[in-house]
Design an enzyme around this catalytic site. Structure first.
Site, PDB file in Angstrom:
ATOM      1  N   ASP A  71      -3.922  -0.943   5.204  1.00 52.95           N
ATOM      2  CA  ASP A  71      -2.746  -0.669   4.389  1.00 52.95           C
ATOM      3  C   ASP A  71      -2.419   0.821   4.460  1.00 52.95           C
ATOM      4  O   ASP A  71      -3.232   1.653   4.074  1.00 52.95           O
ATOM      5  CB  ASP A  71      -3.058  -1.091   2.940  1.00 52.95           C
ATOM      6  CG  ASP A  71      -1.887  -0.838   2.017  1.00 52.95           C
ATOM      7  OD1 ASP A  71      -0.759  -1.094   2.441  1.00 52.95           O
ATOM      8  OD2 ASP A  71      -2.108  -0.383   0.885  1.00 52.95           O
ATOM      9  N   THR A 104       4.360   0.273   4.382  1.00 51.61           N
ATOM     10  CA  THR A 104       3.909   1.643   4.091  1.00 51.61           C
ATOM     11  C   THR A 104       3.551   2.389   5.373  1.00 51.61           C
ATOM     12  O   THR A 104       3.720   3.596   5.449  1.00 51.61           O
ATOM     13  CB  THR A 104       2.678   1.612   3.163  1.00 51.61           C
ATOM     14  OG1 THR A 104       1.768   0.645   3.652  1.00 51.61           O
ATOM     15  CG2 THR A 104       3.078   1.243   1.770  1.00 51.61           C
ATOM     16  N   THR A 105       3.055   1.659   6.382  1.00 50.97           N
ATOM     17  CA  THR A 105       2.710   2.322   7.643  1.00 50.97           C
ATOM     18  C   THR A 105       3.987   2.689   8.395  1.00 50.97           C
ATOM     19  O   THR A 105       4.123   3.798   8.908  1.00 50.97           O
ATOM     20  CB  THR A 105       1.861   1.390   8.531  1.00 50.97           C
ATOM     21  OG1 THR A 105       0.769   0.912   7.760  1.00 50.97           O
ATOM     22  CG2 THR A 105       1.341   2.115   9.739  1.00 50.97           C
TER      23      THR A 105
END
Length: 594
Positions: A71, A104-105
């Site tokens: 994550d 999120t990446t």
């Protein structure tokens, strides 16, 4: 008088006024901007390989515990980045995590790539404000385009249900538990639909609990439509209690049911020993009055946030009640919401309306742990997911993955529109921006084209992470999007290393997810481009204060990737703190601060 001029000039060059404290390091100008861009690229490189279904995981050890995660936001948080400008990237991944949960990446990658593409313009002397203005307008156009392309749907239909399942599966695709989508996706959708029907989607974090129990198999994870929490600390007599009720009355307290001197430091004057007995009797009477009140109000289950002692446990046992003390605050709130009970801070004046009820209560054994489970509740909004798995790290990563998927499904419920993942939407927006760039005169054209090129980082990275030839795949994608009609939703096919219609394959993401990540990435890039000077103040010179003479004890530089981007920060910390990867700079803080 000519010989005075050099002295005068030199005086002008070195004024005797010192504004900043000695040892302050300032860097400014073009070199400073380029160094910030390099720092952000180094951060983006850390999470680059975690993108997509074939992304790798990162193992981060902070001196206390080991975290294995895929994550982006979790990794960014744990890296403890020390570079002042690169921290912006951590902030946008956090905001993406809070706002949408997933992506999120990719938001960090996009920001890093936008900066990389505009770096040549900065070096050639284009004014940063022109770049910023153009990036802002390009990101606005990109977000508009995503909204135009998105496909709306109706949740209440069966097709809408399938669509939510696909979005949940897409969110889980890049996670450790990707192979168990068939188990988790329906659980996640079921939990969120309960919230949606009551109009409480925003309270998802408080109403949907995730409990982790090590041991067993992942497939033994289950969803409780109600509340479940671990058996609390208990006293003698607990084992003999009734552990199963149907339609019980539930009393929630924030009262300590223990026998103890009411005031520890009270001073009581007594004339003869008999009077002492009356004081002891009074203390016993207080606790018995409390217990009688709990029983008389008709409750079958008594839960308290504070301890319920051994006397109370025995007392309730004799009267066929079940009790649990020291229940966590979050669990108490969920039980209150689910059963309709009201938490009481006193035992006097209890009346039937404050009691809650549920269809079934049972204490169940799950693995090594015992769980108190409330099911068939009046209010169907609360849900508890119990996760099983082999190791601690695996379950922790499962929890993060489930959290991402819950947030994505919640987003879908709100935005009610989806786009195709797998790099398809990025390629389509890039095509649109390339076409738009040709209508702009002047420098803006090049910058919009650079922004469009930056969007291609997502499909390229998906290919690289899966081990495919990204050049071939990107060429095929460009051909599909630009030349052929009907190629709008073509993205990377992870299965066979080619291209495919990802909308048909069911790789769907909420439209808000993409809009948010494009907006946040462009915003972060503009912020970093607008910095033209960094001032780093030295640490306090007081002997008592934490000195700046080198790293504190226990500090271990984690990594060493940033080259010279951080020299000015290190100057204030007593020289370069290089790791053991060769000379350079440690840009992440260790455990000791610093």
């Amino acid at each position: 008088a000519t010989h005075h001029i050099p002295a005068f000039v030199s005086k002008m060059m070195q004024p005797g006024i010192i504004i900043l404290r000695e040892g302050t390091d300032t860097s400014q100008g073009k070199a400073q901007l380029v160094s910030n861009i390099n720092a952000c690229q180094a951060v983006a490189d850390v999470v680059r390989t975690t993108l997509g279904p074939r992304g790798m995981d990162k193992l981060i050890f902070d001196g206390r515990k080991v975290t294995i995660s895929n994550d982006g936001a979790t990794i960014m948080k744990l890296l403890e980045i020390a570079h002042p400008a690169a921290k912006t990237l951590v902030d946008i991944s956090m905001s993406q995590d809070a706002e949408v949960g997933d992506g999120t990446t990719s938001v960090v990658l996009l920001a890093g790539e936008i900066l990389k593409q505009v770096k040549p313009f900065v070096e050639e002397g284009v004014h940063p404000q022109i770049i910023i203005r153009t990036i802002r307008s390009a990101s606005r156009l990109a977000v508009q385009r995503v909204k135009q392309l998105s496909v709306p749907y109706d949740i209440s239909t069966e097709e809408g249900e399938r669509m939510l399942l696909k979005c949940a599966s897409t969110a889980l695709n890049s996670k450790l538990i990707a192979s168990h989508q068939d188990l988790f996706s329906p659980m996640i959708v079921q939990a969120v639909k309960g919230l949606d029907s009551a109009g409480r989607l925003d309270e998802i974090k408080t109403l949907v609990a995730i409990k982790k129990i090590p041991g067993g198999d992942v497939r033994q994870s289950f969803l409780v439509q109600g509340v479940a929490f671990k058996k609390t600390f208990s006293y003698a007599g607990f084992e003999q209690m009734t552990k199963k009720f149907t339609n019980p009355k539930i009393l929630l307290l924030n009262v300590e049911l223990e026998l103890k001197a009411e005031k520890e430091n009270a001073e009581v004057r007594i004339e003869n020993p008999e009077e002492y007995q009356s004081i002891v009797d009074a203390e016993w009477k207080v606790i018995y009055d409390k217990l009688d009140a709990c029983v008389d109000c008709g409750a079958n289950i008594v839960l308290s946030k504070l301890p319920i002692g051994d006397l109370a446990t025995q007392y309730f046992l004799d009267r066929g009640l079940f009790c649990a003390g020291r229940v966590e605050d979050g669990d108490m709130k969920r039980v209150a919401r689910a059963t309709g009970a009201t938490t009481q801070t006193t035992t006097s004046g209890l009346y039937p309306e404050i009691l809650g009820t549920c269809g079934k209560f049972e204490e169940k054994q799950v693995g090594d742990e015992r769980f108190n489970v409330f099911e068939e509740c009046r209010d169907r909004t609360t849900a508890t997911m119990v996760l099983r798995g082999g190791s601690e790290q695996f379950i922790a990563e499962s929890e993060r993955s489930i959290h991402d998927a819950l947030m994505v499904v919640r987003r879908c419920m709100k935005s009610r529109a989806v786009v195709a993942g797998g790099g398809a939407i990025e390629m389509e927006v890039a095509k649109y921006l390339h076409e738009h760039a040709l209508t702009i005169e002047g420098k803006g054209q090049l910058i919009v084209a650079a922004f469009a090129k930056a969007l291609e980082v997502v499909p390229r990275q998906l290919c690289d992470n899966a081990g495919f030839d990204s050049t071939d795949v990107l060429a095929a994608l460009r051909r599909k999007h630009v030349v052929e009609s009907g190629g709008t939703w073509y993205g990377v096919s992870i299965a066979d290393g080619g291209v495919c219609d990802t909308f048909e394959s069911g790789v769907w993401e909420p439209c808000d997810n993409k809009c948010n990540s494009l907006g946040a990435a462009a915003e972060a890039a503009c912020l970093i481009l607008s910095i033209d000077e960094t001032v780093v103040n030295p640490k306090s010179q007081d002997p008592g204060a934490a000195g700046g003479g080198g790293p504190p004890m226990g500090q271990k530089p984690l990594s060493n990737m940033m080259g010279n981007a951080m020299d000015h920060v290190n100057a204030s910390k007593g020289g370069s703190r290089s790791g053991n990867l060769g000379n350079g700079v440690s840009y992440m803080q260790g455990r000791g601060g610093g």
